[in-house]
Design a protein around this motif. Sequence first.
Motif, PDB file in Angstrom:
ATOM      1  N   LYS A 187       0.832  -1.208   0.000  1.00 38.83           N
ATOM      2  CA  LYS A 187       0.000   0.000   0.000  1.00 38.83           C
ATOM      3  C   LYS A 187       0.863   1.253   0.000  1.00 38.83           C
ATOM      4  O   LYS A 187       0.530   2.258  -0.641  1.00 38.83           O
ATOM      5  N   TRP A 188       1.971   1.203   0.739  1.00 35.57           N
ATOM      6  CA  TRP A 188       2.896   2.354   0.771  1.00 35.57           C
ATOM      7  C   TRP A 188       3.472   2.610  -0.627  1.00 35.57           C
ATOM      8  O   TRP A 188       3.566   3.760  -1.071  1.00 35.57           O
ATOM      9  N   ALA A 189       3.838   1.530  -1.323  1.00 39.42           N
ATOM     10  CA  ALA A 189       4.413   1.656  -2.664  1.00 39.42           C
ATOM     11  C   ALA A 189       3.417   2.263  -3.647  1.00 39.42           C
ATOM     12  O   ALA A 189       3.779   3.103  -4.472  1.00 39.42           O
ATOM     13  N   HIS A 190       2.159   1.847  -3.540  1.00 43.42           N
ATOM     14  CA  HIS A 190       1.138   2.396  -4.435  1.00 43.42           C
ATOM     15  C   HIS A 190       0.809   3.845  -4.084  1.00 43.42           C
ATOM     16  O   HIS A 190       0.537   4.663  -4.976  1.00 43.42           O
ATOM     17  N   LYS A 191       0.867   4.169  -2.804  1.00 47.84           N
ATOM     18  CA  LYS A 191       0.586   5.535  -2.369  1.00 47.84           C
ATOM     19  C   LYS A 191       1.625   6.509  -2.924  1.00 47.84           C
ATOM     20  O   LYS A 191       1.292   7.630  -3.315  1.00 47.84           O
ATOM     21  N   TYR A 192       2.884   6.074  -2.950  1.00 50.98           N
ATOM     22  CA  TYR A 192       3.959   6.936  -3.428  1.00 50.98           C
ATOM     23  C   TYR A 192       4.487   6.467  -4.789  1.00 50.98           C
ATOM     24  O   TYR A 192       5.665   6.605  -5.090  1.00 50.98           O
TER      25      TYR A 192
END
Length: 323
Positions: A187-192
């Motif tokens: 989720k962090w990777a998709h957010k940024y």
Amino acid sequence: MKLKFDGFIIALIFMIILAYIFPDIAAYMDGRFLEIITSVGVALVFFFYGLKLSFNEIKHGMKNWKLHLSVQLFTFALFPLLVLLFRPFVHTETQEQFWLSFYFLAALPSTVTSSVVMVSIAIGNVPAAIFNASISGLIGVAVTPLLMHFFLEVEEVNVFAELYLGLLFEVILPVIFGLIIQPYWGKWAHKYSKALSNFDKGVVLLIVYGSFSESFMNDIFNTIGTTYLLSLFAGVIALFFTVYLIILILVRYVLKFNREDRISALFCGSKKSLTHGSVFSKFLFANNPKMGLFILPLMIYHAFQIIVVTIIAQRLGKQKDEN
């Protein structure tokens, strides 16, 4: 119709100019400093790549196997076969260099981000584009070096030691590690994802700078003329439209895909990844002063595909909205 300006293309041109004016920066610490920076950068690029992959999306995407198989065959079979047709006409060292640079382009996987964006603009099958673009990169790690090593001199590249060992530590293991922790950090990777995409581009720019610096320091570009460069541009344009038209005929009249699948097949199957190409060139043409010449067609193709496919995607999207 408004055509979106791509600043990355300008950045690529700037790095070539920088390499021409200040090539000695790449030679700092005998080139080891830039090599370490790019190696770490490449490992992070593929770590983030694995981090953004989703097992559920891959599992779900495998259902449309006919489309996916077609796209991968377009990418790793149609492209190389078209370039191989011209192999019998190669007789001189310059012709060999010219042909090999195009074969390298043909052997590369498809793009990820731009393919998905273009399919979305054209209102095509976006999930299929995500699946194919992602899988293409993974397949390319194994297939691209395999396609290339048949035409590389053993003295220039130790295929089994330097190439695959380098890919193992800088590409394969980071992707696997990213996949392992994807459930926790996905989720962090998709957010940024936008910031990570900019990081990818930064690493590509470093590799391009290093490649062209070495070529300029060895006066490689002084050995080619205007005819060579014009032939590169003509070859890139001819290759793109030939592949695009063949895919269009196949998906419409032979495979008979619906509109959304046709768009995904066209855009994913006709594109080539500058990110993967820059990384693979680092291993395939290791210590080769002509590296800049080998990635030049790829850079031209990258710019050309973005401009042309953006225009096509916008027109297809507009047609869909009007219906």
